[in-house]
Motif scaffolding. Structure first.
Motif, mmCIF file in Angstrom:
data_model
loop_
_atom_site.group_PDB
_atom_site.id
_atom_site.type_symbol
_atom_site.label_atom_id
_atom_site.label_comp_id
_atom_site.label_asym_id
_atom_site.label_seq_id
_atom_site.Cartn_x
_atom_site.Cartn_y
_atom_site.Cartn_z
ATOM 1 N N ASP A 20 6.676 -0.708 12.103
ATOM 2 C CA ASP A 20 6.059 0.435 12.768
ATOM 3 C C ASP A 20 5.960 1.564 11.757
ATOM 4 O O ASP A 20 6.957 1.898 11.103
ATOM 5 N N VAL A 21 4.768 2.127 11.638
ATOM 6 C CA VAL A 21 4.528 3.251 10.740
ATOM 7 C C VAL A 21 4.087 4.431 11.602
ATOM 8 O O VAL A 21 3.112 4.319 12.345
ATOM 9 N N VAL A 22 4.816 5.528 11.502
ATOM 10 C CA VAL A 22 4.494 6.715 12.289
ATOM 11 C C VAL A 22 3.737 7.699 11.404
ATOM 12 O O VAL A 22 4.219 8.104 10.342
ATOM 13 N N VAL A 23 2.537 8.058 11.883
ATOM 14 C CA VAL A 23 1.694 9.052 11.207
ATOM 15 C C VAL A 23 1.264 10.040 12.282
ATOM 16 O O VAL A 23 0.527 9.665 13.203
ATOM 17 N N GLY A 24 1.732 11.276 12.167
ATOM 18 C CA GLY A 24 1.431 12.260 13.206
ATOM 19 C C GLY A 24 2.017 11.806 14.528
ATOM 20 O O GLY A 24 3.188 11.462 14.618
ATOM 21 N N GLU A 25 1.184 11.745 15.542
ATOM 22 C CA GLU A 25 1.614 11.323 16.878
ATOM 23 C C GLU A 25 1.353 9.841 17.131
ATOM 24 O O GLU A 25 1.616 9.342 18.219
ATOM 25 N N LYS A 26 0.823 9.143 16.137
ATOM 26 C CA LYS A 26 0.429 7.746 16.320
ATOM 27 C C LYS A 26 1.423 6.791 15.668
ATOM 28 O O LYS A 26 1.898 7.048 14.563
ATOM 29 N N VAL A 27 1.717 5.697 16.367
ATOM 30 C CA VAL A 27 2.559 4.641 15.817
ATOM 31 C C VAL A 27 1.665 3.434 15.560
ATOM 32 O O VAL A 27 1.033 2.904 16.477
ATOM 33 N N TRP A 28 1.621 3.023 14.317
ATOM 34 C CA TRP A 28 0.861 1.831 13.913
ATOM 35 C C TRP A 28 1.844 0.674 13.841
ATOM 36 O O TRP A 28 2.886 0.784 13.200
ATOM 37 N N THR A 29 1.518 -0.450 14.473
ATOM 38 C CA THR A 29 2.385 -1.619 14.463
ATOM 39 C C THR A 29 1.691 -2.763 13.735
ATOM 40 O O THR A 29 0.549 -3.090 14.037
ATOM 41 N N PHE A 30 2.422 -3.343 12.793
ATOM 42 C CA PHE A 30 1.903 -4.441 11.976
ATOM 43 C C PHE A 30 2.918 -5.578 11.997
ATOM 44 O O PHE A 30 4.081 -5.374 12.319
#
Length: 89
Positions: free
Chosen positions: A36-46
């Motif tokens: 999980d990568v958190v950028v701003g208010e968004k969580v990107w899941t890979f």
């Protein structure tokens, strides 16, 4: 998501990443390493089976104080829950 390409990586600017956490999911016969990568208010899941996973790891390793030993921390013991935060601001 079909894969991790330059367009996806461009949405994860190093200066704006606030947290990177690795964990694994038990998929009965194997473990799936996820991130999980958190950028701003968004969580990107890979996850590791996505095309471009290596490019993502290379990108994340440029973060200051990124824990390069994240894999050893998250992969053992097999089939047990484990999470490690490789980077946090």
């Amino acid at each position: 998501m079909a894969g991790i390409d330059a367009e996806v990586l461009a949405q994860l600017p190093v200066a704006e990443v606030s947290k990177v956490a690795f964990y694994k999911r038990d998929e009965i016969t194997t473990d799936l390493i996820c991130c999980d990568v958190v950028v701003g208010e968004k969580v990107w899941t890979f996850h590791e089976k996505l095309p471009g996973w290596g490019a993502l790891i290379d990108h994340l390793q440029t973060l200051p104080s990124f824990d390069a030993n994240w894999f050893a921390s998250v992969s053992q013991p097999p089939f047990a829950s484990s999470e490690t935060v490789a980077f946090a601001r």
